[in-house]
Design a protein around this motif. Structure first.
Motif, PDB file in Angstrom:
ATOM      1  N   ILE A 162       0.838  -1.206   0.000  1.00  0.00           N
ATOM      2  CA  ILE A 162       0.000   0.000   0.000  1.00  0.00           C
ATOM      3  C   ILE A 162       0.877   1.262   0.000  1.00  0.00           C
ATOM      4  O   ILE A 162       0.619   2.214  -0.754  1.00  0.00           O
ATOM      5  CB  ILE A 162      -0.936  -0.022   1.216  1.00  0.00           C
ATOM      6  CG1 ILE A 162      -1.936  -1.189   1.079  1.00  0.00           C
ATOM      7  CG2 ILE A 162      -1.693   1.289   1.352  1.00  0.00           C
ATOM      8  CD1 ILE A 162      -2.817  -1.373   2.290  1.00  0.00           C
ATOM      9  N   GLN A 163       1.927   1.281   0.834  1.00  0.00           N
ATOM     10  CA  GLN A 163       2.791   2.455   0.888  1.00  0.00           C
ATOM     11  C   GLN A 163       3.515   2.672  -0.434  1.00  0.00           C
ATOM     12  O   GLN A 163       3.641   3.813  -0.918  1.00  0.00           O
ATOM     13  CB  GLN A 163       3.807   2.302   2.022  1.00  0.00           C
ATOM     14  CG  GLN A 163       3.201   2.415   3.415  1.00  0.00           C
ATOM     15  CD  GLN A 163       4.250   2.209   4.508  1.00  0.00           C
ATOM     16  OE1 GLN A 163       5.327   1.665   4.260  1.00  0.00           O
ATOM     17  NE2 GLN A 163       3.911   2.635   5.726  1.00  0.00           N
ATOM     18  N   LEU A 164       3.975   1.570  -1.029  1.00  0.00           N
ATOM     19  CA  LEU A 164       4.663   1.682  -2.318  1.00  0.00           C
ATOM     20  C   LEU A 164       3.710   2.220  -3.379  1.00  0.00           C
ATOM     21  O   LEU A 164       4.097   3.047  -4.215  1.00  0.00           O
ATOM     22  CB  LEU A 164       5.225   0.322  -2.706  1.00  0.00           C
ATOM     23  CG  LEU A 164       6.021   0.293  -4.022  1.00  0.00           C
ATOM     24  CD1 LEU A 164       7.249   1.214  -3.919  1.00  0.00           C
ATOM     25  CD2 LEU A 164       6.474  -1.155  -4.339  1.00  0.00           C
ATOM     26  N   ARG A 165       2.447   1.791  -3.348  1.00  0.00           N
ATOM     27  CA  ARG A 165       1.480   2.261  -4.331  1.00  0.00           C
ATOM     28  C   ARG A 165       1.245   3.769  -4.154  1.00  0.00           C
ATOM     29  O   ARG A 165       1.163   4.527  -5.127  1.00  0.00           O
ATOM     30  CB  ARG A 165       0.162   1.499  -4.172  1.00  0.00           C
ATOM     31  CG  ARG A 165      -0.947   1.965  -5.110  1.00  0.00           C
ATOM     32  CD  ARG A 165      -0.603   1.640  -6.576  1.00  0.00           C
ATOM     33  NE  ARG A 165      -0.549   0.209  -6.771  1.00  0.00           N
ATOM     34  CZ  ARG A 165      -1.630  -0.558  -7.029  1.00  0.00           C
ATOM     35  NH1 ARG A 165      -2.799   0.012  -7.105  1.00  0.00           N
ATOM     36  NH2 ARG A 165      -1.487  -1.843  -7.209  1.00  0.00           N
ATOM     37  N   PHE A 166       1.145   4.232  -2.889  1.00  0.00           N
ATOM     38  CA  PHE A 166       0.938   5.646  -2.637  1.00  0.00           C
ATOM     39  C   PHE A 166       2.140   6.479  -3.104  1.00  0.00           C
ATOM     40  O   PHE A 166       1.982   7.551  -3.698  1.00  0.00           O
ATOM     41  CB  PHE A 166       0.669   5.880  -1.153  1.00  0.00           C
ATOM     42  CG  PHE A 166      -0.758   6.098  -0.828  1.00  0.00           C
ATOM     43  CD1 PHE A 166      -1.337   7.354  -0.999  1.00  0.00           C
ATOM     44  CD2 PHE A 166      -1.560   5.056  -0.390  1.00  0.00           C
ATOM     45  CE1 PHE A 166      -2.666   7.548  -0.719  1.00  0.00           C
ATOM     46  CE2 PHE A 166      -2.884   5.249  -0.109  1.00  0.00           C
ATOM     47  CZ  PHE A 166      -3.462   6.506  -0.262  1.00  0.00           C
ATOM     48  N   GLU A 167       3.322   5.972  -2.824  1.00  0.00           N
ATOM     49  CA  GLU A 167       4.517   6.700  -3.241  1.00  0.00           C
ATOM     50  C   GLU A 167       4.585   6.809  -4.750  1.00  0.00           C
ATOM     51  O   GLU A 167       4.881   7.883  -5.310  1.00  0.00           O
ATOM     52  CB  GLU A 167       5.769   6.021  -2.687  1.00  0.00           C
ATOM     53  CG  GLU A 167       5.895   6.110  -1.175  1.00  0.00           C
ATOM     54  CD  GLU A 167       7.103   5.338  -0.661  1.00  0.00           C
ATOM     55  OE1 GLU A 167       7.827   4.740  -1.494  1.00  0.00           O
ATOM     56  OE2 GLU A 167       7.315   5.318   0.575  1.00  0.00           O
ATOM     57  N   ASN A 168       4.287   5.699  -5.443  1.00  0.00           N
ATOM     58  CA  ASN A 168       4.323   5.718  -6.913  1.00  0.00           C
ATOM     59  C   ASN A 168       3.273   6.668  -7.467  1.00  0.00           C
ATOM     60  O   ASN A 168       3.531   7.428  -8.423  1.00  0.00           O
ATOM     61  CB  ASN A 168       4.109   4.325  -7.469  1.00  0.00           C
ATOM     62  CG  ASN A 168       5.261   3.393  -7.159  1.00  0.00           C
ATOM     63  OD1 ASN A 168       6.399   3.868  -6.925  1.00  0.00           O
ATOM     64  ND2 ASN A 168       5.014   2.079  -7.142  1.00  0.00           N
ATOM     65  N   ASN A 169       2.066   6.621  -6.873  1.00  0.00           N
ATOM     66  CA  ASN A 169       1.012   7.506  -7.357  1.00  0.00           C
ATOM     67  C   ASN A 169       1.384   8.971  -7.133  1.00  0.00           C
ATOM     68  O   ASN A 169       1.178   9.834  -8.009  1.00  0.00           O
ATOM     69  CB  ASN A 169      -0.309   7.203  -6.639  1.00  0.00           C
ATOM     70  CG  ASN A 169      -0.880   5.849  -7.045  1.00  0.00           C
ATOM     71  OD1 ASN A 169      -0.474   5.288  -8.058  1.00  0.00           O
ATOM     72  ND2 ASN A 169      -1.813   5.335  -6.263  1.00  0.00           N
ATOM     73  N   THR A 170       1.927   9.256  -5.933  1.00  0.00           N
ATOM     74  CA  THR A 170       2.298  10.646  -5.632  1.00  0.00           C
ATOM     75  C   THR A 170       3.373  11.137  -6.584  1.00  0.00           C
ATOM     76  O   THR A 170       3.306  12.258  -7.121  1.00  0.00           O
ATOM     77  CB  THR A 170       2.757  10.754  -4.171  1.00  0.00           C
ATOM     78  OG1 THR A 170       1.717  10.276  -3.311  1.00  0.00           O
ATOM     79  CG2 THR A 170       3.079  12.199  -3.821  1.00  0.00           C
ATOM     80  N   ASP A 171       4.404  10.301  -6.828  1.00  0.00           N
ATOM     81  CA  ASP A 171       5.475  10.683  -7.751  1.00  0.00           C
ATOM     82  C   ASP A 171       4.926  10.912  -9.148  1.00  0.00           C
ATOM     83  O   ASP A 171       5.313  11.862  -9.846  1.00  0.00           O
ATOM     84  CB  ASP A 171       6.557   9.605  -7.770  1.00  0.00           C
ATOM     85  CG  ASP A 171       7.288   9.513  -6.429  1.00  0.00           C
ATOM     86  OD1 ASP A 171       7.203  10.484  -5.634  1.00  0.00           O
ATOM     87  OD2 ASP A 171       7.901   8.447  -6.164  1.00  0.00           O
ATOM     88  N   SER A 172       4.007  10.032  -9.578  1.00  0.00           N
ATOM     89  CA  SER A 172       3.451  10.173 -10.932  1.00  0.00           C
ATOM     90  C   SER A 172       2.651  11.459 -11.054  1.00  0.00           C
ATOM     91  O   SER A 172       2.764  12.198 -12.051  1.00  0.00           O
ATOM     92  CB  SER A 172       2.573   8.977 -11.255  1.00  0.00           C
ATOM     93  OG  SER A 172       3.319   7.784 -11.235  1.00  0.00           O
ATOM     94  N   THR A 231      -3.805  23.239  -8.555  1.00  0.00           N
ATOM     95  CA  THR A 231      -3.643  22.067  -7.672  1.00  0.00           C
ATOM     96  C   THR A 231      -4.326  20.853  -8.305  1.00  0.00           C
ATOM     97  O   THR A 231      -5.452  20.941  -8.822  1.00  0.00           O
ATOM     98  CB  THR A 231      -4.264  22.324  -6.301  1.00  0.00           C
ATOM     99  OG1 THR A 231      -3.687  23.521  -5.747  1.00  0.00           O
ATOM    100  CG2 THR A 231      -4.014  21.154  -5.360  1.00  0.00           C
ATOM    101  N   LEU A 232      -3.617  19.748  -8.245  1.00  0.00           N
ATOM    102  CA  LEU A 232      -4.204  18.465  -8.699  1.00  0.00           C
ATOM    103  C   LEU A 232      -4.744  17.726  -7.480  1.00  0.00           C
ATOM    104  O   LEU A 232      -3.986  17.443  -6.543  1.00  0.00           O
ATOM    105  CB  LEU A 232      -3.160  17.608  -9.405  1.00  0.00           C
ATOM    106  CG  LEU A 232      -3.649  16.239  -9.904  1.00  0.00           C
ATOM    107  CD1 LEU A 232      -4.723  16.412 -10.976  1.00  0.00           C
ATOM    108  CD2 LEU A 232      -2.454  15.443 -10.471  1.00  0.00           C
ATOM    109  N   ALA A 233      -6.082  17.424  -7.460  1.00  0.00           N
ATOM    110  CA  ALA A 233      -6.740  16.739  -6.318  1.00  0.00           C
ATOM    111  C   ALA A 233      -7.102  15.308  -6.723  1.00  0.00           C
ATOM    112  O   ALA A 233      -7.728  15.095  -7.767  1.00  0.00           O
ATOM    113  CB  ALA A 233      -7.973  17.514  -5.880  1.00  0.00           C
ATOM    114  N   ILE A 234      -6.664  14.386  -5.900  1.00  0.00           N
ATOM    115  CA  ILE A 234      -6.925  12.955  -6.154  1.00  0.00           C
ATOM    116  C   ILE A 234      -7.870  12.451  -5.053  1.00  0.00           C
ATOM    117  O   ILE A 234      -7.583  12.637  -3.860  1.00  0.00           O
ATOM    118  CB  ILE A 234      -5.635  12.125  -6.155  1.00  0.00           C
ATOM    119  CG1 ILE A 234      -4.570  12.791  -7.015  1.00  0.00           C
ATOM    120  CG2 ILE A 234      -5.942  10.716  -6.628  1.00  0.00           C
ATOM    121  CD1 ILE A 234      -4.967  12.964  -8.469  1.00  0.00           C
TER     122      ILE A 234
END
Length: 839
Positions: A70-80, A206-209
Motif C-alpha cells: 500500500i505504501q509503495l502504491r501511494f509513493e508511486n502515485n504521488t510521484d506520478s 492544484t491536482l486533487a486525487i
C-alpha cells in the motif's frame, strides 16, 4: 477388587497369590495408560504451541508485506502525479498538454482501483477539468447530497496545502451507501490528496486525487485476502473498509500496523485477522487414536473384571439351572432319550423309563434294534430310524412320527416321536434327542371322531341341496358341501345372495333384544329357530330358483353363524310356468272360440235386419220416384246412404267373421285417401257430439295399396275413436271446443327400404301408461270398464295380416315431465309393380 483378611485367607497362600496376580493384571495396564496419556498430552500441547507461534510469525510477515504494497502504491502515485503537475505547469501551451495529462491520469486511474477521481483546481478554487468526467465514472460521488460534503473537505485540504506548500491529505468522509449498485455496502469512506503545482515560484493550480478506502484494500493480492481478512481503521477504531464479510473465529489471531503514506497524511491502521485454519487431519487423527486406544484399553480392563463376575454368576446359575432341568425332566410325562453319533442311547429321563418299563442303566448304551420295538416291525422301524438319525437330516418334523412301543410287560402303546439334533457350543452336531408322547387315548378318540366326521360329510356331500354356514361377524364362509361348491364356488357370496342380505346380523340382534341382550339366557329353541322357507330366484348366466331355509347356530369357535339350506326347485317352477301357460292358452283358445261363435251368431242375426233395412230403403226410394222432385232431392240421397251403410255394416260383419275364422282378407288396389275420408266421415258424428273435431292431412299422389278396404277402414275407425276417447277423458265438457283436434295423416315413409305407406293417428289426450303400452295389444286386455279388450288386438292382427306394423308412442311436454298425447302409427307395404303399371 476387594480382599478380606479372614483367618481362612491368611492361612491359604494360594488365595493370596491369586489376589496379588489379579491386582497386578488389573492395575498395571491402567497405570501405563495414565502415563501414556499424560506424555501424549504434553507432546500434543508443545506441538500446538509451536504451531501457534509459527502462525503469528506468518501473520506478521503478511501484514508487513500488505503495508509495504500500500505504501509503495501511494509513493508511486504521488510521484506520478507530481511529475504530471510539473510537466503541466512547465508547458507553454496548457491546452495542448491537457490532453496528454488526461491520458496519463486516466491510465493511472484504470490501473489503480483506489483512485476514484482526479481533478484540476485553479487558484480561484474552480474546477478546470476532471478525469474521468464527473458525469461518467464517479457520478455517484458527486451527487447533490455527496458533492457538498466532498467539496467542503476538498477546500479544507486545499487551504492546508497552500499554507504548507506541499501535498496534503483530507480527513475521511463517510458517504451513504450507493443504492444504484446491485449489492450496496453499508457506507463508502473516501479522502482527498491534493498536490500543488508551482512554476517560477507561483502557484499554477492544484491536482486533487480522490481515494477510496475500499480501493486501498484492493491493492493487497487476492491470495492474501483469501487467507486473511484485512481491515482499514481510523484513529477511533472506526471501520473504514474490510476485505470480506466472512466471519472469523472467536480465538482468531490478529495484528495491526499504522500506514504512513507521507507528510500530512491521516492516521490509518491496517489490521489483519486469520480465518479458521484448515483442519489438521493428521493432528486430529493422532489425538483420536491416542484417546481411542486409551478408552479401549480401559474398557477392555473393565470388561475383564465384569466378565469374571459374570462367570461366577453363570457358574452359580448353571448349577441352579441343572437342578431345575433335572427336576423338570423327571416331572414331565414326555419320554426323552438322547443318542450319540453312533445311535447309541446316552440319556433317558424318568418318564421314558416309566413308559417302557426298563431302567436307565439297562437302556443307556443300547443300539438299534431296541427291546421296546415291536418285533414284527423291526425292519420298518430300523429303516425309518436310520433315515432320521443322519447328519444331513433336515429341519425337525413339527408333526412328529407316529409309531408304537412295547412295554416290558408286553402291552403296546401308541406314541408320537419328535427328533432334533444335539448341537454343542462350537456349532457341531454331537447326536440327537428324541421325545415320545403317549397318544394311545387321543388317537382312539380321534379315530372315532374321524369316523363320525366321515359319515357326516358323506351324508352332506350326497345331498342334492346346497348347505352352507356363514359367520355372522365377518361374513366368511365356514362350511359348504359339494352341491354348494359346484353351484356357487368357495366363497360366501352365494350364501348372501340366497339370504338376500349382506350379513344376517339383524336376526341375532332381534333375538338378543327379546332376551335383554343376555347371551347366557338364550334357550336352544331361540338359537335353532328355523325361518320360513323362501323361494329365491338367482339371475345370472342361467336363471335358477331355490327354496331357502335358514337358522342361527353357534359355531365351534363360540361365535354365532347362519346355516342355510337351499334346494333347487327350478324344474318345479318351470313345470308350474308351463302348466300356467297351458291354462292361459286354453282360456285364450276358449274365449276365441266363443268369440268366433258369437261373431257367427251376430253375423247371422244382424244380416237379416240389415238386409231388411236395405230393402225398406230401396222400396221407399222406388215409391218416391213419382213424388215432387224437390222432396225427392232431399229424401232420396239420405235413403241411398242409409241403404249403403246397412250394406257396409253387413260387409264389415262378414269380414270380421271371416277374419275370426282365419280366412285371408279380400284384397284389392284402393286409394288410402278414400278410406281415410270414409273413416273420418263415420267418426265425425260422434266427435261433434262430444264437442271435438278431426283433421286429416294426406300427401298428394300416394300410390294405391293392395289391401282389404273394409278391414283397414275398421282399423282407422277404431284408432280415431280411441283418440277421441282419450281427449274426452282428459278434458271437461266446457273446454273441449278449444282442444286440439284428432289428426290423421298419410304419407310415404322413406326411412325404410323399400318405402312403405305410413298412417299416423295423433291425439292430445293424457297419453298411455308404460305398463299399459306393453300389454294393450294383448287379447282381452282393456282399461275401459265396458271394453272387451279385443279392439287393438284385432287391429294389430288386421295390419299384420297385410304384412304391416302397428305401434303406439307417447308425447312429452318440453320439460319432459308430463304426457301430452299419443300417436298410433301404421306401416303398410306398397306393391310398386302395380303402381308402375297404373302409371
Amino acid at each position: 477388587m476387594k480382599f478380606k483378611a479372614t483367618p481362612s485367607n491368611l492361612l491359604n497362600p494360594a488365595k493370596w497369590l491369586r489376589r496379588i496376580r489379579g491386582f497386578r493384571l488389573v492395575y498395571t495396564p491402567l497405570l501405563a495408560i495414565i502415563i501414556f496419556t499424560a506424555v501424549m498430552g504434553v507432546i500434543l500441547g508443545t506441538l500446538h504451541l509451536q504451531e501457534k507461534n509459527q502462525q503469528e510469525a506468518s501473520l506478521y510477515r503478511e501484514l508487513a508485506f500488505a503495508k509495504q504494497r500500500i505504501q509503495l502504491r501511494f509513493e508511486n502515485n504521488t510521484d506520478s502525479f507530481i511529475a504530471i503537475n510539473r510537466e503541466f505547469a512547465a508547458s507553454i501551451d496548457q491546452d495542448k498538454y491537457k490532453k496528454n495529462a488526461f491520458e496519463q491520469i486516466e491510465n493511472i486511474s484504470q490501473k489503480n482501483p483506489e483512485i476514484a477521481q482526479a481533478i484540476w483546481v485553479n487558484n480561484d478554487s474552480t474546477v478546470q477539468w476532471s478525469v474521468p468526467p464527473i458525469n461518467h465514472k464517479a457520478d455517484y460521488l458527486f451527487k447533490s447530497k455527496n458533492n457538498s460534503t466532498l467539496s467542503k473537505e476538498l477546500y479544507k485540504t486545499l487551504e492546508l496545502s497552500k499554507v504548507t506548500n506541499r501535498p496534503a491529505f483530507s480527513q475521511y468522509v463517510d458517504l451513504p451507501p450507493n443504492t444504484d449498485e446491485p449489492i450496496a455496502r453499508e457506507k463508502m469512506s473516501v479522502f482527498w490528496q491534493v498536490i500543488p503545482s508551482y512554476s517560477g515560484g507561483e502557484s499554477m493550480g492544484t491536482l486533487a486525487i480522490l481515494y477510496t478506502a475500499q480501493g486501498l484494500l484492493d491493492i493487497i493480492p487476492g491470495e492474501l485476502k483469501s487467507q486473511y481478512r484485512f481491515s482499514l481503521l481510523a484513529d477511533n477504531d472506526q471501520l473504514l473498509a474490510i476485505s470480506s464479510d466472512r466471519n472469523i473465529p472467536k480465538r482468531a489471531l490478529s495484528n495491526q500496523t499504522n500506514l504512513d503514506m507521507g507528510v500530512l497524511s491521516p492516521n490509518l491502521t491496517l489490521r489483519i485477522d486469520t480465518y479458521p485454519p484448515p483442519t489438521n487431519l493428521t493432528f486430529r487423527m493422532l489425538i483420536g487414536v491416542v484417546l481411542g486406544l486409551s478408552v479401549f484399553v480401559i474398557w477392555s480392563l473393565w470388561s475383564v473384571l465384569k466378565q469374571m463376575q459374570v462367570r461366577q454368576e453363570a457358574e452359580a446359575n448353571l448349577r441352579t439351572e441343572t437342578s431345575f432341568r433335572n427336576a423338570m425332566e423327571n416331572s414331565t410325562p414326555v419320554g426323552i432319550r438322547a443318542h450319540n453319533m453312533e445311535k447309541s442311547i446316552t440319556y433317558v429321563n424318568r418318564a421314558f423309563c416309566e413308559m417302557t418299563g426298563w431302567s436307565a442303566k439297562e437302556l443307556i448304551g443300547l443300539k438299534p434294534p431296541f427291546p421296546f420295538w415291536p418285533q414284527d416291525r423291526i425292519p420298518e422301524i430300523t429303516e425309518k430310524i436310520n433315515r432320521v438319525l443322519q447328519p444331513s437330516f433336515g429341519p425337525q418334523n413339527k408333526a412328529g412320527i407316529e409309531g408304537a412301543i412295547y412295554r416290558r410287560d408286553g402291552t403296546q402303546i401308541q406314541t408320537r416321536t419328535f427328533v432334533a439334533p444335539l448341537i454343542n457350543e462350537k456349532g457341531h452336531q454331537t447326536g440327537w434327542v428324541t421325545s415320545l408322547i403317549d397318544i394311545s387315548e387321543p388317537k382312539r378318540i380321534r379315530e372315532e371322531l374321524a369316523a363320525t366326521q366321515d359319515r357326516f360329510v358323506t351324508v352332506l356331500e350326497g345331498l342334492d341341496a346346497a348347505v352352507s354356514v356363514v359367520s355372522i361377524e365377518s361374513g366368511d364362509l365356514l362350511f359348504a358341501n359339494r352341491f354348494y361348491r359346484e353351484r356357487f364356488g368357495d366363497n360366501s357370496q352365494g350364501h348372501l345372495d340366497l339370504a338376500g342380505e349382506e350379513v344376517p346380523q339383524h336376526a341375532v340382534d332381534k333375538i338378543l333384544e327379546e332376551h335383554d341382550n343376555q347371551i347366557s339366557t338364550l334357550s336352544p329353541s331361540s338359537l335353532y329357530q328355523e325361518s320360513d322357507s323362501e323361494e329365491v330366484q338367482l339371475l345370472g348366466e342361467t336363471s335358477k330358483w331355490y327354496e331357502v331355509r335358514r337358522r342361527l347356530v353357534p359355531w365351534v369357535d363360540g361365535h354365532m353363524a347362519e346355516l342355510l339350506i337351499a334346494t333347487d326347485i327350478t324344474l318345479r317352477k318351470e313345470a308350474d310356468d308351463i302348466a300356467r301357460q297351458q291354462e292361459e292358452r286354453m282360456q285364450f283358445t276358449s274365449r276365441l272360440t266363443t268369440m268366433g261363435e258369437m261373431a257367427s251368431s251376430l253375423a247371422h242375426e244382424l244380416n237379416q235386419p240389415l238386409s231388411a233395412i236395405s230393402n225398406y230403403c230401396m222400396g221407399v226410394a222406388k215409391r218416391l220416384q213419382g213424388l215432387d222432385p224437390a222432396l225427392k232431392k232431399e229424401i232420396l240421397p239420405a235413403l241411398e246412404k242409409a241403404s249403403e251403410q246397412a250394406h257396409r255394416a253387413g260387409t264389415i260383419i262378414q269380414r270380421i267373421r271371416s277374419f275370426v275364422k282365419r280366412s285371408e282378407p279380400q284384397r284389392k288396389y284402393c286409394s288410402i285417401a278414400d278410406i281415410i275420408h270414409d273413416a273420418v266421415g263415420l267418426v265425425e258424428i260422434e266427435a261433434h257430439r262430444h264437442r271435438l273435431s278431426i283433421t286429416s292431412h294426406i300427401e298428394e299422389h300416394l300410390p294405391e295399396v293392395n289391401l282389404d278396404p273394409v278391414l283397414i277402414l275398421q282399423v282407422l275407425v277404431n284408432l280415431l275413436k280411441n283418440g277421441l276417447d282419450s281427449i274426452r277423458e282428459s278434458l271437461p265438457l266446457t273446454s273441449r271446443w278449444s282442444a286440439p283436434p284428432v289428426n290423421i295423416s298419410a304419407n310415404l315413409d322413406t326411412s325404410t327400404f323399400p318405402a312403405m305407406l305410413r298412417i299416423d293417428v295423433t291425439d292430445s289426450g293424457s297419453g298411455i301408461d308404460e305398463s299399459v303400452i306393453e300389454r294393450m295389444f294383448e287379447p282381452f286386455f282393456s282399461t275401459k270398464q265396458d271394453g272387451m279388450g279385443m279392439g287393438l288386438n284385432i287391429c294389430r292382427s288386421i295390419i299384420e295380416s297385410h304384412h304391416g306394423r302397428l305401434w303406439a308412442k307417447n308425447h312429452m311436454d318440453t320439460e319432459h315431465t308430463k304426457l301430452t298425447g299419443c300417436t298410433f302409427t301404421i306401416l303398410l307395404p306398397i306393391d310398386y309393380s302395380n303402381s308402375v303399371e297404373n302409371v
